[in-house]
Design a protein around this motif. Sequence first.
Motif, PDB file in Angstrom:
ATOM      1  N   UNK A 264       0.911  -1.241   0.040  1.00 23.02           N
ATOM      2  CA  UNK A 264       0.003  -0.131  -0.051  1.00 23.02           C
ATOM      3  C   UNK A 264       0.830   1.261  -0.082  1.00 23.02           C
ATOM      4  N   UNK A 265       0.772   1.993  -0.878  1.00 25.05           N
ATOM      5  CA  UNK A 265       1.745   3.230  -1.335  1.00 25.05           C
ATOM      6  C   UNK A 265       0.718   4.541  -0.966  1.00 25.05           C
ATOM      7  N   UNK A 266       1.067   5.461  -0.179  1.00 23.02           N
ATOM      8  CA  UNK A 266       0.466   6.772   0.015  1.00 23.02           C
ATOM      9  C   UNK A 266       0.949   7.828  -0.763  1.00 23.02           C
ATOM     10  N   UNK A 267       0.093   8.998  -1.050  1.00 23.62           N
ATOM     11  CA  UNK A 267       0.699  10.124  -1.637  1.00 23.62           C
ATOM     12  C   UNK A 267       0.632   9.874  -3.225  1.00 23.62           C
ATOM     13  N   UNK A 268      -0.323   8.913  -3.680  1.00 27.87           N
ATOM     14  CA  UNK A 268      -0.240   8.687  -5.236  1.00 27.87           C
ATOM     15  C   UNK A 268      -1.507   9.103  -5.779  1.00 27.87           C
TER      16      UNK A 268
ATOM     17  N   UNK B 130      -7.557   4.251  -3.377  1.00 25.76           N
ATOM     18  CA  UNK B 130      -8.591   4.972  -2.446  1.00 25.76           C
ATOM     19  C   UNK B 130      -8.103   6.231  -2.269  1.00 25.76           C
ATOM     20  N   UNK B 131      -8.800   7.325  -2.746  1.00 29.55           N
ATOM     21  CA  UNK B 131      -8.099   8.670  -2.649  1.00 29.55           C
ATOM     22  C   UNK B 131      -6.778   8.741  -2.849  1.00 29.55           C
ATOM     23  N   UNK B 132      -5.583   8.936  -1.905  1.00 28.84           N
ATOM     24  CA  UNK B 132      -4.215   8.953  -2.525  1.00 28.84           C
ATOM     25  C   UNK B 132      -3.514   7.869  -2.217  1.00 28.84           C
ATOM     26  N   UNK B 133      -4.491   6.730  -1.698  1.00 26.73           N
ATOM     27  CA  UNK B 133      -3.702   5.208  -1.400  1.00 26.73           C
ATOM     28  C   UNK B 133      -3.749   4.429  -2.664  1.00 26.73           C
ATOM     29  N   UNK B 134      -2.861   4.042  -3.088  1.00 18.45           N
ATOM     30  CA  UNK B 134      -2.663   3.004  -4.204  1.00 18.45           C
ATOM     31  C   UNK B 134      -2.336   1.504  -3.614  1.00 18.45           C
TER      32      UNK B 134
END
Length: 588
Positions: A15-19, A43-47
């Motif tokens: 799970x990566x955030x800022x995407x 999901x939002x900025x989470x990939x």
Amino acid sequence: MSKGTIKKVAGPLVIAEGMRDANMYDVVRVSNQRLIGEIIEMHGDEASVQVYEETSGLGPGEPVESTDAPLSVELGPGLITSIYDGIQRPLDDIMKVSGTNLKRGVEVPSLKRDIKWNFEPVVKAGDEVEAGDILGTVQETIVVNHKIMVPYGIKGKVKKIKAGEFTVEEVVAVIETENGEEELTMMQKWPVRRGRPYLKKLPPEMPLVTGQRVVDTFFPIAKGGVAAVPGPFGSGKTVIQHQLAKWADADIVVYIGCGERGNEMTDVLNEFPELKDPKTGQSLMERTVLIANTSDMPVAAREASIYTGITIAEYFRDMGYSVALMADSTSRWAEALREMSGRLEEMPGEEGYPAYLGSRLAQFYERAGHVISLGKDKREGALSVIGAVSPPGGDISEPVSQATLRIVKVFWGLDSALAYKRHFPAINWLTSYSLYLDNMEDWFNTQVASDWMENRQKLMGLLQDEAELEEIVKMVGMDALSAGDRLKMEAARSIREDFLHQNSFHEVDTYSSLKKQHLLMQLVVAFYEQSKEALEKGASIQGLLKMEVREKIGRFKYVTEDKLDEEYDRIEKELASEIANVLGKGDF
């Protein structure tokens, strides 16, 4: 290019955030080791990224970088004879970079950049071209003439075209389009999850001739058709796929080892280069692309290997070739889907498989077909898909087998009981089926023999009668049967042992032409029908069963093609005289 950081690692799922700027199915590079992954949920900025390499040692805070492009394959000269991993990295080049212990994050081009190919143009400056038109050809191997096509979405006038030796990155043609000039190389890229477009799909009316009697006569697959080969461990799935790769009437073979054990893949990698292609006398690898994805490689890469393989197969189909794709096995891919679905915490379907299992399998199999390709010359190409299914314990009531059977038109049910009796191919004639038979009836009756389908029905009827009679024999013994029923049992035994049993290691019997299959069918039917007549006239069943000609009928499958007619006539005469002999004795 969107950049984010790792928030969480769970096996092959990161799970990566800022995407926020990334898109679904974009390829990403994960961590400083630049592991390859693909975004499968946002999901939002989470990939949520499925990573196609081992993720051990990764931790939160490491960078994730999107390439802003979907997972694509490189298509061009150099595909044939290559051995790739699931994400189209050539195994020989990976080995040069990382040695025998494969390192993670290795970046190597799919098509070799240093090889020069001899490009011979077939269009000239000033010609109008559109997507799918052939610009020129490259003799890729002794067997395969690689056609360089105008990529999808390009239409215009040829401004410049060169002949000579070029690498896949050098410009060979310039096309003037409405939006300016397009420089074309011999290589094109295509996203693997999107089927390549074609002009029109044709109905499945022609068989893919395989030379395997049980397949061609009883359960044929159409050119551009789909078949499933489910069977338990040791029932001969891999042997059948090897036989089809070697003998099926296809110009190109794409073999995907999807999550199979390493030693099975090693067998394929060792055997295919050594197998002699019966059509050309060259190595079978001269028309084969192998994708090796073993069970100890990260599970997510299994999905990529399936899509990579079918995209390469579609590319050769578009050139006008008949392509056979073997996927061994789709069950392992389904297991990978189940694992990823569990990690994503989705609501599970039956037996823990994701609810979308059926639609994913359908998307894959639907890409098969006999089509008219794009381009002015209306080339016909066919892509036939044969998927092996490995149900746990051979139980085909499990979800993967059932979902596959809802999609495919040919079911070759392998039977471990037959395999243990050394009956190969171990395709069970009572449970298997082909839904293409009605469409192909005309082809067989006009191209091979007018009584092909009639003979097939007679053989099938005898086998079904045998199954019913066997129940009686088990209860009251063979002696309780009437002479007519005993003859049926013997004729069915002849069908099983002489016709359906085929030795893939015998130099003559490994391949049976349609003519030979038809003559052998006629001999078996003639034995049954003439014996039945003789019985009605008072011949003894013992005398009929002891006839020496029966062994000659059984040995007909070992007769070489050039002597078929002569041997057939001899056996036919012998059969008539031996039956007359039994009748003459009046041995009641």
